[in-house]
Design a protein around this motif. Structure first.
Motif, PDB file in Angstrom:
ATOM      1  N   ILE A 149       0.865  -1.190   0.000  1.00  0.00           N
ATOM      2  CA  ILE A 149       0.000   0.000   0.000  1.00  0.00           C
ATOM      3  C   ILE A 149       0.894   1.229   0.000  1.00  0.00           C
ATOM      4  N   ASP A 150       0.636   2.134  -0.911  1.00  0.00           N
ATOM      5  CA  ASP A 150       1.393   3.386  -0.941  1.00  0.00           C
ATOM      6  C   ASP A 150       0.483   4.509  -1.425  1.00  0.00           C
ATOM      7  N   GLY A 151       1.044   5.685  -1.594  1.00  0.00           N
ATOM      8  CA  GLY A 151       0.264   6.821  -2.069  1.00  0.00           C
ATOM      9  C   GLY A 151      -0.892   7.184  -1.156  1.00  0.00           C
ATOM     10  N   VAL A 152      -0.702   7.029   0.152  1.00  0.00           N
ATOM     11  CA  VAL A 152      -1.790   7.291   1.102  1.00  0.00           C
ATOM     12  C   VAL A 152      -2.061   8.788   1.180  1.00  0.00           C
ATOM     13  N   ARG A 153      -3.320   9.143   1.001  1.00  0.00           N
ATOM     14  CA  ARG A 153      -3.763  10.536   1.138  1.00  0.00           C
ATOM     15  C   ARG A 153      -4.958  10.564   2.079  1.00  0.00           C
ATOM     16  N   SER A 154      -5.024  11.551   2.942  1.00  0.00           N
ATOM     17  CA  SER A 154      -6.159  11.663   3.863  1.00  0.00           C
ATOM     18  C   SER A 154      -6.668  13.096   3.893  1.00  0.00           C
TER      19      SER A 154
END
Length: 350
Positions: A121-126
């Motif tokens: 899992i990568d590119g996490v945006r919140s």
């Protein structure tokens, strides 16, 4: 989603004069289905947001109602902790994306949250979202009730939609396209039950869908809260007919990945995995399906072949089905899914 190869009866064009009608079944004199053309200024709290990227701890300057999260890679495995609470695994609930995972989490006015994700899992945006306590913004709301053949609904303006959120870099992010209606898909939003401010939740979902997921608008055509109030969802034009264009074609929304064009999405606000919808919500759902089915020539109890007009994908399915019929998801919740046969039967009654 072109005419489903004859599997769906061809309905008459859903013109404003036909689709807008009173409780008695007679047509309404108003062209749009609204009670009148006048508007009244009303104030809504502006939605406040703070974005963050990556995992780890994030803080906000305001108490967050929800946190929207989007990532690439594996659909499952990411987790969130609100304040000093326990870790929660992130699941999509109803929303689904093709290249990763996404979730909308009720934040309970937290000002701090933490995200973690395993390898893959990568590119996490919140995005921390507050839709209740921001500065006031003024919206022009229809002065008289809006309705679709006697089914009252809140227009986008009436729940406080900020139409600027449909734009990105000065252009409409997801331009409207229209196709004949083939099927109706029922969802739940997987947000907390007993919602004290469902309109605020609709605004949060709008922010999450339009901005976090980059869909350019809210994913559903209609939403229904526990009191039975119907909310207009996806923008379909300025003709006053929710979900449809003047020729009776359905605007494509974003509620069922791979099966959106020609499919109308209705979401019940709340989590219906273990709890049934309220009587008021179920009654509004049945009535809305009945009205739309009748004027578009659909049989709510039929099985049909859905054909995606964009790529030709076909699926044998129910005219009125649940999200899980099309995608690996719990949506619309097990209890609601088990009630769909009752909903179809009631919607088919004259």
């Amino acid at each position: 989603m072109i005419a489903a190869g004859g599997a769906v009866a061809a309905g008459a064009a859903l013109t404003p004069m036909v689709f807008a009608a009173g409780d008695s079944g007679g047509t309404d004199d108003s062209a749009s289905g609204s009670g009148g053309s006048g508007t009244t200024p009303e104030k809504f709290p502006a939605t406040r947001t703070e974005a963050a990227t990556g995992t780890g701890e994030a803080t906000t300057a305001f108490a967050a109602s929800y946190v929207g999260v989007r990532w690439s890679g594996a659909r499952k495995g990411a987790a969130i902790r609100l304040g000093n609470g326990d870790w929660q695994n992130l699941t999509g609930g109803c929303a689904a994306v093709e290249d990763g995972g996404t979730a909308l989490v009720a934040a309970g006015d937290a000002k701090v949250y933490e995200l973690k994700a395993p390898g893959g899992i990568d590119g996490v945006r919140s995005l921390a979202i507050d839709t209740t306590d921001g500065p006031d913004r003024t919206v022009r709301v229809p002065s008289e009730p809006t309705r679709v053949r006697g089914v009252g609904y809140l227009s986008r303006a009436a729940w406080g939609a900020d139409e600027s959120k449909r734009y990105k870099d000065g252009k409409v992010n997801s331009p409207e396209v229209y196709y004949p209606l083939q099927v109706i898909t029922v969802h739940h939003t997987a947000t907390p039950n007993d919602d004290p401010d469902p309109a605020a939740t609709v605004r949060a979902m709008y922010e999450y869908h339009a901005i976090t997921n980059d869909w350019g608008d809210i994913g559903y055509h209609f939403l229904i809260d526990e009191a039975g109030t119907v909310y207009e969802g996806r923008y379909s034009g300025d003709d006053g007919i929710p979900a449809f264009d003047p020729d009776g074609d359905l605007v494509t929304a974003f509620h069922s990945v791979g099966y959106n064009s020609g499919a109308l999405g209705i979401a019940l606000i709340g989590n219906l995995q273990e709890k049934p919808p309220t009587d008021a919500a179920k009654a509004s759902l049945i009535r809305l399906i009945k009205v739309i089915s009748r004027f578009k020539g659909l049989d709510p109890q039929a099985r049909v072949t859905y054909t995606n007009p964009v790529n030709g994908t076909k699926k044998d399915t129910e005219t009125v089905g649940g999200h899980r019929d099309y995608f690996d998801t719990e949506c619309p919740g097990q209890v609601m899914y088990d009630l769909l046969a009752e909903v179809r039967s009631a919607a088919a009654r004259r």
